[in-house]
Write an enzyme that holds these catalytic residues in place. Structure first.
Site, PDB file in Angstrom:
ATOM      1  N   CYS A  75      36.458  44.337  40.580  1.00  0.00           N
ATOM      2  CA  CYS A  75      35.147  43.695  40.597  1.00  0.00           C
ATOM      3  C   CYS A  75      34.852  43.000  38.993  1.00  0.00           C
ATOM      4  O   CYS A  75      34.608  43.960  38.403  1.00  0.00           O
ATOM      5  CB  CYS A  75      34.050  44.287  41.097  1.00  0.00           C
ATOM      6  SG  CYS A  75      32.408  43.382  41.143  1.00  0.00           S
ATOM      7  N   HIS A 170      42.369  36.304  46.799  1.00  0.00           N
ATOM      8  CA  HIS A 170      41.529  35.151  46.874  1.00  0.00           C
ATOM      9  C   HIS A 170      42.228  33.924  47.305  1.00  0.00           C
ATOM     10  O   HIS A 170      43.425  33.940  47.131  1.00  0.00           O
ATOM     11  CB  HIS A 170      41.264  34.688  45.155  1.00  0.00           C
ATOM     12  CG  HIS A 170      40.451  35.892  44.388  1.00  0.00           C
ATOM     13  ND1 HIS A 170      38.911  35.525  44.707  1.00  0.00           N
ATOM     14  CD2 HIS A 170      40.511  36.932  43.938  1.00  0.00           C
ATOM     15  CE1 HIS A 170      38.390  36.725  44.098  1.00  0.00           C
ATOM     16  NE2 HIS A 170      39.420  37.558  43.656  1.00  0.00           N
ATOM     17  N   GLU A 219      32.434  35.964  49.496  1.00  0.00           N
ATOM     18  CA  GLU A 219      33.231  37.074  49.047  1.00  0.00           C
ATOM     19  C   GLU A 219      33.701  38.161  50.164  1.00  0.00           C
ATOM     20  O   GLU A 219      32.843  38.287  51.180  1.00  0.00           O
ATOM     21  CB  GLU A 219      32.395  38.079  48.199  1.00  0.00           C
ATOM     22  CG  GLU A 219      32.249  37.494  46.761  1.00  0.00           C
ATOM     23  CD  GLU A 219      31.813  38.698  45.793  1.00  0.00           C
ATOM     24  OE1 GLU A 219      31.996  39.747  45.943  1.00  0.00           O
ATOM     25  OE2 GLU A 219      31.282  38.316  44.597  1.00  0.00           O
ATOM     26  N   CYS A 228      31.009  35.385  41.435  1.00  0.00           N
ATOM     27  CA  CYS A 228      31.953  36.201  41.814  1.00  0.00           C
ATOM     28  C   CYS A 228      32.928  36.254  40.350  1.00  0.00           C
ATOM     29  O   CYS A 228      33.488  35.019  40.006  1.00  0.00           O
ATOM     30  CB  CYS A 228      32.738  36.005  42.898  1.00  0.00           C
ATOM     31  SG  CYS A 228      34.219  36.823  43.305  1.00  0.00           S
ATOM     32  N   GLY A 231      36.661  35.883  41.146  1.00  0.00           N
ATOM     33  CA  GLY A 231      36.617  34.511  41.969  1.00  0.00           C
ATOM     34  C   GLY A 231      36.808  33.662  40.971  1.00  0.00           C
ATOM     35  O   GLY A 231      37.638  32.248  41.204  1.00  0.00           O
TER      36      GLY A 231
HETATM   37  N1  LIG Z   1      34.178  41.132  47.060  1.00  0.00           N
HETATM   38  C1  LIG Z   1      35.353  41.451  46.447  1.00  0.00           C
HETATM   39  C2  LIG Z   1      35.076  42.410  45.318  1.00  0.00           C
HETATM   40  C3  LIG Z   1      33.791  42.185  44.234  1.00  0.00           C
HETATM   41  C4  LIG Z   1      34.203  40.893  43.603  1.00  0.00           C
HETATM   42  C5  LIG Z   1      33.217  40.389  42.890  1.00  0.00           C
HETATM   43  N2  LIG Z   1      31.723  40.683  43.054  1.00  0.00           N
HETATM   44  C6  LIG Z   1      33.405  40.063  41.344  1.00  0.00           C
HETATM   45  O1  LIG Z   1      32.580  39.906  40.529  1.00  0.00           O
HETATM   46  O2  LIG Z   1      34.689  39.963  41.000  1.00  0.00           O
HETATM   47  C7  LIG Z   1      36.662  41.887  47.042  1.00  0.00           C
HETATM   48  O3  LIG Z   1      36.328  42.231  48.238  1.00  0.00           O
HETATM   49  O4  LIG Z   1      37.738  41.848  46.749  1.00  0.00           O
END
Ligand SMILES: N[C@H](CCC[C@H](N)C(=O)O)C(=O)O
Length: 293
Positions: A75, A170, A219, A228, A231
């Site tokens: 994250c 991703h 997400e 994100c 992301g």
């Molecule tokens: N939902 C993402 C985790 C949090 C990523 C996001 N909040 C960031 O800042 O990178 C996943 O399941 O891979």
């Protein structure tokens, strides 16, 4: 169980930070879901847990759970909040901290202006390591890379996606206008697509020029968030490889701006991605977590 926490946000992606450096709370997925619930619990996109270093090579362990209670590999916005938390809480005097996540080691640097720069490591492009199952799809070459024509249930024409991992999976789509992008409709259909065995984070990117982009992300395990970090990294790396972006890009997300740098076309694809952005505490509290299973 009475649990102290700190609420934080990085570009509007919001987190509950739990400090397990002195004691473990042994929460289960149902309890993480309760904590993240914006009506019955505290409310957050993810829960970040600080644990003691598992080895002398790092300063802390960094554990991430999505709002759906599932533990995940990485994250990016959370990493910035993590180093701000451990420094402000006096858990380390360092301004540069190395942390172990499920997907590897991140280096987090507090900047003098309060922003944080994170070495996010190298992107991963091999489909089986994302993981992504492309069997039967004909790749669409572009720039020095390719996109895949994804057959999305309920969507008439195949959707071109770039697929890569930042430790977490991703899929990146290019759109003409993020404000008009079908995030709520296509996001869940792609997040749960059968070709992504561990599901996927879905980025919708509008390229403004070679140094600026807009991005919305649906997400995995959280739905659309205001930002994100991984992301933004994935979208910029994809845009660079596909020939749309230069190696330093300001990414405007709904909750703020992240600066992403990746010299992969100059230094090789194993070059590390650097992300710089905000990390802010919001409030602290104590919450009685119910016994849930
Ligand atoms: N939902 C993402 C985790 C949090 C990523 C996001 N909040 C960031 O800042 O990178 C996943 O399941 O891979």
């Amino acid at each position: 169980m009475r649990v102290p926490f700190t609420k934080m946000q990085g570009a509007g992606n919001d987190f509950i930070v739990l400090d397990e450096t002195r004691q473990r709370y042994h929460l289960n997925p149902a309890q993480y879901r309760w904590l993240a619930d914006r009506h019955f619990g505290v409310g957050a996109d993810q829960i970040l847990t600080v644990r003691p270093a598992p080895s002398p090579a790092v300063d802390f362990e960094y554990v991430i759970h999505n709002a759906d209670g599932g533990e995940v590999e990485n994250c990016g916005n959370g990493a910035r909040c993590f180093v701000r938390y451990v420094h402000d809480a006096g858990l380390t005097p360092k301004r540069c901290v190395r942390v172990a996540t499920r997907s590897g080691v991140l280096t987090l640097q507090l900047q003098d202006d309060g922003r944080v720069t994170v070495d996010m490591g190298a992107p991963v492009f091999e489909a089986e390591r994302v993981p992504f199952e492309p069997t039967g799809l004909t790749p669409q070459p572009e720039g020095d890379w390719l996109r895949w024509p994804l057959d999305v249930p309920g969507v008439a024409a195949p959707v071109s996606v770039a697929v890569l991992s930042m430790g977490n999976p991703h899929a990146v789509l290019r759109v003409d206008d993020v404000d008009a992008a079908p995030v709520a409709d296509w996001g869940p259909r792609i997040e749960g697509h059968a070709r992504f065995p561990r599901r996927v984070n879905v980025g919708f990117m509008q390229v403004l020029d070679r140094g600026h982009a807009r991005l919305r992300v649906y997400e995995r395990g959280a739905g659309e968030t205001l930002a994100c970090g991984t992301g933004a990294c994935a979208a910029v790396v994809a845009g660079i490889r596909l020939g749309w972006l230069d190696e330093r890009v300001d990414v405007a997300l709904r909750g703020g701006v992240l600066t992403i740098e990746w010299p992969g076309l100059r230094e090789g694809l194993a070059a590390h991605v650097r992300m710089t952005g905000p990390a802010e505490p919001v409030f602290t509290g104590v919450v009685d977590v119910p016994d849930l299973h």
